[in-house]
Design an enzyme around this catalytic site. Structure first.
Site, PDB file in Angstrom:
ATOM      1  N   GLU A  56     100.534  57.430  -2.427  1.00 21.92           N
ATOM      2  CA  GLU A  56     101.240  56.537  -3.355  1.00 21.92           C
ATOM      3  C   GLU A  56     100.525  55.197  -3.455  1.00 21.92           C
ATOM      4  O   GLU A  56     100.254  54.688  -4.543  1.00 21.92           O
ATOM      5  CB  GLU A  56     102.674  56.329  -2.882  1.00 21.92           C
ATOM      6  N   ASP A 116     104.393  62.470  -7.326  1.00 19.90           N
ATOM      7  CA  ASP A 116     104.327  61.220  -8.095  1.00 19.90           C
ATOM      8  C   ASP A 116     102.971  60.550  -7.936  1.00 19.90           C
ATOM      9  O   ASP A 116     102.382  60.063  -8.914  1.00 19.90           O
ATOM     10  CB  ASP A 116     105.461  60.271  -7.693  1.00 19.90           C
TER      11      ASP A 116
END
Length: 371
Positions: A56, A116
């Site tokens: 991330e 993500d």
């Protein structure tokens, strides 16, 4: 006379070059680089156990480096990610979610990828390919996009193609655990445009419906379960609370172009969150997606992340007040990684350092400081 003319022209050119450098500067990005990114290109979550690095963190920093027109940092971030999180080849392995230093040895701590982060890496590469005219980025982005569809999505009964948080660990006995903040619609839309014969448009449509249906009271949850019998539901492992994950749902929605598909619907859906902030003049730490009840006060990063949403609600006076509040104590920008990320996203979007059009194309403003 000729010498004086030449000297004057030289001074003018130097002045313009200096002005261009000044205009291109992004102090907040420089602060983030100084305190959170190693010279090798590793984003470090300061103060965390094992000084962890997550996919991330790498993915967000790649996006910021692109927005800053900082290609050298972009390449170092990409190289570190590929070498340490993907065993040397991003085209054959999605990056591991977590890496850290344990007993003096740097290694992967959790090998499961995070969908993500993979989306943000692939998206930043696709946009870098256009802006910096480098085909290598486009090829790598397309390979990652294909792997995301193949490894991190599933066809859920009555819901269709859906983004899973990771390739494994989120399905159990006909039930799936989902994270609304993992699916920025503009990224899915951009991939639908780039790869028109792929399932990305279907994923975009289904993700939009998921975002709306999981926030019945106008507040998004961090996690939600889905099964064909219950639809979207919550339990002890996935309570209806929205906090550190859900804050990104409002941020991603506010970053969409005004004429993008589902932008109006999402902003309307999240109006209760915006109205709560306008009334209380603070961003809640937690909000219950089923009851609409809020509690606590969120950290500085939450405030930064919600500024673009408040701007869409024409709450200009509150936006100014919250900006001033953030400027009073900026210590978090040197010590707290996640707050700094949210702050960078929120303020750079608010100040139009970049825009995202209705097809998901990134439009940079590499001279934003001049305005």
């Amino acid at each position: 006379m000729k010498f004086m003319t030449y000297l004057a022209i030289s001074i003018l050119l130097i002045s313009k070059a200096f002005a261009a450098q000044t205009c291109a500067a992004w102090p907040q990005w420089n602060t983030f680089k100084t305190h959170f990114i190693s010279p090798q290109g590793r984003v470090i979550d300061l103060g965390s156990q094992f000084d962890i690095t997550t996919s991330e963190g790498q993915s967000y920093a790649l996006f910021f480096a692109l927005v800053a027109n900082d290609k050298s940092t972009f390449d170092s971030l990409l190289d570190w990610t590929e070498i340490h999180l993907s065993e040397g080849d991003l085209s054959t392995r999605l990056p591991a979610w977590q890496w850290g230093v344990e007993n003096g040895e740097g290694k992967i701590l959790d090998s499961n990828p995070a969908a993500d982060s993979d989306l943000w890496i692939a998206y930043s590469l696709s946009q870098a390919a256009k802006l910096w005219q480098e085909r290598r980025y486009a090829v790598l982005s397309s390979v990652l996009a294909e792997r995301i569809i193949r490894e991190e999505t599933a066809r859920l009964p009555n819901l269709g193609l859906t983004l899973l948080p990771a390739p494994s660990g989120f399905e159990k006995q006909g039930s799936w655990k989902l994270n609304p903040s993992y699916a920025p619609l503009f990224i899915l839309k951009q991939f639908a445009e780039l790869y028109p014969r792929s399932p990305w448009q279907e994923l975009h449509e289904n993700s939009a419906k998921m975002l709306i249906n999981t926030a019945p009271k106008g507040f998004s949850p961090d996690w939600v379960n889905y099964s064909v019998e219950k639809g979207f539901y919550h339990d002890k492992q996935s309570p209806a609370v929205g906090s550190f994950n859900a804050i990104r749902v409002y941020l991603w929605a506010s970053m969409m172009a005004d004429d993008a598909a589902y932008k109006k619907e999402l902003i309307q859906q999240f109006t209760p969150m915006a109205e709560h902030i306008i009334e209380s003049r603070k961003v809640p730490l937690e909000a219950n997606a089923l009851s609409g009840k809020t509690s606590g006060t969120g950290p500085s990063g939450f405030t930064g992340a919600l500024l673009p949403l408040l701007k869409t609600m024409q709450a200009s006076q509150l936006v100014t007040a919250l900006q001033q509040q953030l400027m009073m104590d900026t210590r978090f920008t040197t010590t707290r990684y996640y707050d700094s990320v949210l702050y960078l996203f929120g303020t750079s979007s608010l100040n139009e350092r970049f825009k995202i059009d209705k097809e998901g194309n990134l439009i940079t403003n590499w001279s934003a400081e001049c305005q």
